[in-house]
Design a protein around this motif. Structure first.
Motif, PDB file in Angstrom:
ATOM      1  N   HIS A   1       9.938  40.519  55.860  1.00  0.00           N
ATOM      2  CA  HIS A   1       8.705  39.721  55.871  1.00  0.00           C
ATOM      3  C   HIS A   1       7.581  40.422  55.102  1.00  0.00           C
ATOM      4  CE1 HIS A   1       9.699  36.274  58.345  1.00  0.00           C
ATOM      5  NE2 HIS A   1      10.437  37.070  59.090  1.00  0.00           N
TER       6      HIS A   1
ATOM      7  N   MET B   1      14.153  36.160  44.454  1.00  0.00           N
ATOM      8  CA  MET B   1      13.079  35.187  44.683  1.00  0.00           C
ATOM      9  C   MET B   1      11.905  35.514  43.781  1.00  0.00           C
ATOM     10  SD  MET B   1      10.488  35.000  47.876  1.00  0.00           S
ATOM     11  CE  MET B   1       9.540  36.304  47.150  1.00  0.00           C
TER      12      MET B   1
ATOM     13  N   LYS C   1       8.301  40.208  51.357  1.00  0.00           N
ATOM     14  CA  LYS C   1       8.039  38.877  50.799  1.00  0.00           C
ATOM     15  C   LYS C   1       6.543  38.681  50.592  1.00  0.00           C
ATOM     16  CE  LYS C   1       8.278  33.951  51.641  1.00  0.00           C
ATOM     17  NZ  LYS C   1       8.795  32.825  52.401  1.00  0.00           N
TER      18      LYS C   1
ATOM     19  N   LEU D   1       4.749  37.997  46.966  1.00  0.00           N
ATOM     20  CA  LEU D   1       3.985  36.781  46.682  1.00  0.00           C
ATOM     21  C   LEU D   1       2.540  37.123  46.344  1.00  0.00           C
ATOM     22  CD1 LEU D   1       5.414  34.190  49.239  1.00  0.00           C
ATOM     23  CD2 LEU D   1       5.956  34.526  46.835  1.00  0.00           C
TER      24      LEU D   1
ATOM     25  N   PRO E   1      15.635  28.056  49.210  1.00  0.00           N
ATOM     26  CA  PRO E   1      14.491  27.154  49.001  1.00  0.00           C
ATOM     27  C   PRO E   1      13.405  27.853  48.182  1.00  0.00           C
ATOM     28  CG  PRO E   1      14.958  27.472  51.346  1.00  0.00           C
ATOM     29  CD  PRO E   1      15.770  28.468  50.602  1.00  0.00           C
ATOM     30  N   PRO E   2      12.381  27.126  47.784  1.00  0.00           N
ATOM     31  CA  PRO E   2      11.270  27.740  47.049  1.00  0.00           C
ATOM     32  C   PRO E   2      10.667  28.896  47.831  1.00  0.00           C
ATOM     33  CG  PRO E   2      10.989  25.369  47.153  1.00  0.00           C
ATOM     34  CD  PRO E   2      12.221  25.687  47.935  1.00  0.00           C
ATOM     35  N   ALA E   3      10.031  29.797  47.091  1.00  0.00           N
ATOM     36  CA  ALA E   3       9.579  31.056  47.655  1.00  0.00           C
ATOM     37  C   ALA E   3       8.784  30.896  48.948  1.00  0.00           C
ATOM     38  CB  ALA E   3       8.767  31.831  46.634  1.00  0.00           C
ATOM     39  N   GLU E   4       7.857  29.957  48.979  1.00  0.00           N
ATOM     40  CA  GLU E   4       7.008  29.832  50.161  1.00  0.00           C
ATOM     41  C   GLU E   4       7.830  29.488  51.390  1.00  0.00           C
ATOM     42  OE1 GLU E   4       6.198  28.742  47.321  1.00  0.00           O
ATOM     43  OE2 GLU E   4       4.382  29.892  46.894  1.00  0.00           O
ATOM     44  N   GLU E   5       8.880  28.680  51.182  1.00  0.00           N
ATOM     45  CA  GLU E   5       9.629  28.211  52.345  1.00  0.00           C
ATOM     46  C   GLU E   5      10.778  29.115  52.740  1.00  0.00           C
ATOM     47  OE1 GLU E   5       9.001  24.059  50.286  1.00  0.00           O
ATOM     48  OE2 GLU E   5      11.011  24.347  51.124  1.00  0.00           O
ATOM     49  N   MET E   6      11.244  29.927  51.811  1.00  0.00           N
ATOM     50  CA  MET E   6      12.453  30.678  52.135  1.00  0.00           C
ATOM     51  C   MET E   6      12.193  31.657  53.279  1.00  0.00           C
ATOM     52  SD  MET E   6      12.399  34.130  51.079  1.00  0.00           S
ATOM     53  CE  MET E   6      13.888  34.780  50.440  1.00  0.00           C
ATOM     54  N   ASP E   7      13.188  31.788  54.124  1.00  0.00           N
ATOM     55  CA  ASP E   7      13.087  32.683  55.267  1.00  0.00           C
ATOM     56  C   ASP E   7      13.653  34.033  54.836  1.00  0.00           C
ATOM     57  OD1 ASP E   7      14.590  32.665  58.646  1.00  0.00           O
ATOM     58  OD2 ASP E   7      13.383  34.158  57.576  1.00  0.00           O
TER      59      ASP E   7
ATOM     60  N   ARG F   1      12.753  34.670  40.161  1.00  0.00           N
ATOM     61  CA  ARG F   1      12.788  33.225  39.926  1.00  0.00           C
ATOM     62  C   ARG F   1      11.392  32.646  39.874  1.00  0.00           C
ATOM     63  NH1 ARG F   1      15.565  29.354  44.393  1.00  0.00           N
ATOM     64  NH2 ARG F   1      13.620  29.878  45.428  1.00  0.00           N
ATOM     65  N   LYS F   2      10.521  33.094  40.798  1.00  0.00           N
ATOM     66  CA  LYS F   2       9.164  32.545  40.841  1.00  0.00           C
ATOM     67  C   LYS F   2       8.353  33.013  39.643  1.00  0.00           C
ATOM     68  CE  LYS F   2       5.345  31.899  44.098  1.00  0.00           C
ATOM     69  NZ  LYS F   2       5.134  30.463  43.998  1.00  0.00           N
TER      70      LYS F   2
END
Lengths: 728, 97
Positions: free
Chosen positions: B26, B62, B29, B33, A197-203, B65-66
């Motif tokens: 975590h 991720m 990530k 971000l 899923p999109p970055a914010e949602e990915m676990d 991609r972002k």
């Protein structure tokens, strides 16, 4: 050790235990199919997973054992005593082999020789060496019922979609990809992350990986499937043999969640299909049925039909392909009610809880000063909640003793067999829980105690009969909770301790004195002195030179105690007492001068004033008259060479009791009960007598925790020194 | 700090000394971000990271991609661990900076 190996170590240990109990079970009931099956499964899993983490010697050996067990499972080989004994030896060898391999060492000559012997013995249960493996590729080509044209490619196509929980369950696609080269040449590999899923949602802990793999291999389908045995439930696996009908690839593409065109390109680029083959097949399809191409449901349905009809896919792999992730997850959630937790995470959490307790105490202190009613009520509630969190946190680390106790069945079994004795092991209180780390540390002492009971305690059947006892000896393991302690008892109905023999030995070793009369208990305690076990008694089983003194020290390092109760001719009981929690205790806070001391609450009996008069009555001795009895005391000012800050006559005596002995500890001031989070003080302070750790008070001051046992000893020694009398 | 995010003259630098694994997933990530929020270009240094597992790889992907979606530049300096995972997944091309 990397993660995969760590998990393998833990899981293989469980599997080996499983193997052992199944074997012991089969000894009693050779017809038990359940045990045969779980035995087979255990070895099969060890074989598979050892291959995945790269422990080839283990895999190779397990493979042979599995072969024999397969024949047992099929009924081609019967379960006899010889086979069971052999398999127990094999199990032990696998445990040793795993141990050596995980440490990246090579087995010594002795181990290799043993393995050769075992393999040779196992060979007698296997049929003649099979003829060379039939060609894998032609066979599957025959199986493929052609429905339409066959693809030309000579490679296997493996499609993997790992489930979201793979990583959380301790597995990693990386291991499997690393293993694939062992069964063939990875000609092409495409990694897919479309499901992320999109970055914010990915676990960040979930797995979204998929792979499309082209593999050249001479192996059979089973072998390739077996690569993924270990992750079968957590991954959708589809394997197409070389030269499958083109239609099957089409169905594969449609059955996968990603875009069909993209998947088609991947298969073409990967060498599984040619562009022409794919285009022709798609044309044919559109010209054919009305089922909406591209809908996963239709694709999967047709995939299932075609594949089953062609009999190309083993039913298990098909199951994995067709089952929805949620179904598999729901089933697993019901079956498994535990999760693996990294102990480091748990320790960190428990540490935090400790900090929380301290911070909470701080709040209580401040709140008391503010004297606001509403605040006090809230603080009360908070304290209660913190207390509950603390208890629950400690309980997370609690594990039932049941499994630990059960492991000793094998030990007793082996001793009985080796010494030609008959011994039964009875276990009770297995549901009693203890902190996991304490259990780990108690295993060795218990092992030694059980071995002693079997070796020296229980007599040979003839001797027992002559003594009027049943020929079968009994060892009992029992556990129960008593207030804040856990008690573990190991008793046997053997020959018991002979007081005279012990006393003679103690005298000979200079541990006892001729002119002193010792109680039975004191005599039994000689057993705990270093050097007491003589060479004659150190057998090859108890043989590491580990005496009861080490057992006692191990237990005392856990702040526990061990006692022996024995009756000559009737038997012996070893009773171990361990405190329930290690890290947090209820303590009684006191001070001497500027220093604060905490006395474990469970040892405190009462407090008195040390009045001028009381001191006077003692005529220079350090004791007081406590309702008619003499209470010796220790002054912390003496013990720690510090200055008191109150005048004589204003001091207090805290009366403590340890293992039956009562003493007083003289301090300046009393503050009442606190909860103390025990902080380890490190090696530097280990030899300081009288201190058993430290804690941090609510306002940040450090308080030392008194080691009551050594203080009591010091009190006794001081009395001796002062008046040259015997210790009481 | 074993996962460091700091603004530099040209953008944001992220230095990962911890393992790029599920255990720090975590934290990683969050750091990634944050880095993307802070600047138009991200410089990711994995040369000091001793390990990478699939979780780490996914986060790397991720990030890429972002960054692409937001039109930002991503430069990655690899270490042995990240390189070997990329090779295994045959994704090295996508990450050659």
């Amino acid at each position: 050790m990397d993660e995969g190996r760590r998990i393998f170590a833990a899981e293989s240990a469980e599997l080996l235990e499983e193997m052992e109990s199944s074997l012991l079970s089969l000894e009693g009931s050779p017809e038990d199919h359940e045990s045969v099956n779980s035995l087979f499964r255990a070895v099969h899993t060890i074989k598979g997973s050892s291959g995945i983490v790269g422990l080839d010697p283990v895999e190779a050996f397990a493979h042979i054992v599995e072969g024999v067990l397969d024949r047992v499972r099929e009924g081609e080989v019967g379960v006899g005593d010889d086979l069971i004994a052999l398999l127990l030896r094999c199990r032990d060898h696998m445990a040793a082999l795993i141990d050596v391999s995980l440490r990246d060492e090579t087995p010594e000559a002795a181990m290799n020789a043993l393995e050769a012997e075992l393999l040779s013995a196992l060979g007698t249960y296997l049929p003649q060496p099979k003829a060379a493996k039939p060609q894998a590729t032609p066979a599957s080509r025959e199986e493929a019922a052609p429905e339409g044209r066959l693809a030309e490619s000579e490679q296997w196509h493996i499609s993997l979609r790992f489930g979201p929980d793979v990583l959380k369950n301790g597995l990693d696609p990386i291991s499997f990809l690393n293993y694939l080269p062992k069964v063939g040449e990875v000609v092409s590999l495409t990694t897919l992350l479309d499901r992320m899923p999109p970055a914010e949602e990915m676990d960040p802990e979930a797995c979204y990986l998929g792979f499309e793999i082209g593999l050249r291999s001479e192996q059979e389908k089973q072998t390739i499937e077996d690569v993924f045995e270990f992750v079968r439930e957590d991954c959708e696996i589809r394997i197409l043999a070389p030269g499958s009908a083109i239609q099957s690839y089409v169905n594969l593409i449609e059955g996968l969640p990603e875009d069909n065109l993209m998947l088609g390109e991947i298969l073409i680029k990967g060498g599984t299909l040619t562009r022409r083959e794919l285009e022709e097949a798609l044309n044919a399809q559109f010209g054919g049925e009305a089922a909406p191409a591209g809908t996963a449901g239709a694709g999967v349905h047709r995939l299932g039909d075609i594949l089953l009809k062609e009999n190309m896919v083993h039913p298990r792999v098909l199951d994995a392909a067709l089952k929805k992730q949620s179904q598999a997850q729901a089933r697993r959630a019901i079956e498994r009610q535990t999760i693996r937790v990294d102990t480091e995470k748990l320790d960190q959490m428990i540490n935090m809880v400790g900090e929380l307790v301290i911070a909470g105490a701080n709040v209580v202190q401040h709140a008391a000063r503010v004297r606001d009613k509403g605040l006090m009520q809230s603080v009360d509630m908070m304290t209660r909640l913190v207390e509950e969190v603390r208890e629950r946190a400690m309980r997370v680390r609690m594990v039932q003793l049941h499994d630990t106790f059960n492991r000793f069945r094998r030990v007793v079994h082996d001793i009985a067999r080796d010494r030609s004795k008959e011994i039964d092991l009875f276990i009770s209180g297995g549901e009693t829980e203890m902190d996991k780390t304490v259990i780990e540390k108690i295993k060795d002492p218990l092992m030694h105690i059980i071995r002693n009971a079997g070796d020296h305690g229980i007599e040979r059947p003839e001797e027992r009969a002559a003594a009027g006892k049943p020929a079968r000896g009994t060892i009992r393991m029992n556990a129960y909770q008593e207030t804040s302690d856990i008690v573990i008892e190991v008793s046997d109905d053997g020959r018991g301790l002979d007081r005279e023999v012990l006393l003679r030995k103690a005298l000979a070793l200079g541990m006892a004195r001729e002119d002193v009369s010792y109680t039975d208990r004191e005599v039994s305690r000689f057993l705990f002195e270093p050097g007491f076990s003589t060479a004659a008694e150190v057998t090859n089983i108890s043989g590491r030179g580990v005496g009861m003194d080490v057992v006692r020290r191990n237990i005392e390092s856990l702040r526990g105690t061990v006692d022996i109760i024995s009756e000559k001719g009737a038997g012996t009981t070893i009773r171990i007492r361990l405190p329930l929690t290690l890290a947090i205790i209820e303590g009684f806070l006191t001070s001497v001068g500027d220093a604060y001391y905490v006395i474990p609450m469970d040892m405190v009996l009462e407090c008195l004033e040390l009045s001028e008069r009381a001191i006077g009555e003692a005529h220079g001795r350090h004791h007081v008259n406590l309702r008619g009895s003499i209470l010796p005391y220790v002054k912390l000012t003496d013990l720690f060479s510090i200055k008191s800050s109150v005048r004589r006559g204003a001091e207090h005596v805290v009366v403590v009791r340890y293992a039956g002995a009562t003493t007083g500890i003289v301090v300046d001031r009393l503050y009442g009960e606190i909860q103390a989070v025990i902080k380890d003080m490190g090696r530097l302070y280990r030899h300081v007598r009288g201190i058993g750790g430290a804690t941090i008070l609510g306002d940040g001051t450090v308080a030392l925790i008194l080691d009551v046992k050594s203080i009591v000893q010091v009190a006794m020694e001081q009395e001796d020194a002062r008046f040259g009398r015997q210790a009481e | 700090m074993d996962i460091e995010v700091k603004k530099t003259g040209e953008g944001v630098s992220v230095i990962v000394r911890a393992g790029m694994t599920i255990y720090r997933a975590h934290d990683l990530k969050e750091a990634f971000l944050e880095a993307l929020r802070e600047g138009p270009a991200v410089d990711l240094d994995l040369s000091g990271s001793p390990e990478m597992d699939s979780a780490g790889f996914q986060l790397l992907w991720m990030l890429k991609r972002k960054a692409q979606a937001e039109g930002k530049t991503l430069r990655v300096r690899h270490g042995d661990a990240s390189r070997s995972v990329l090779d295994l997944f045959r994704m090295a091309e996508g990450f050659l900076s």
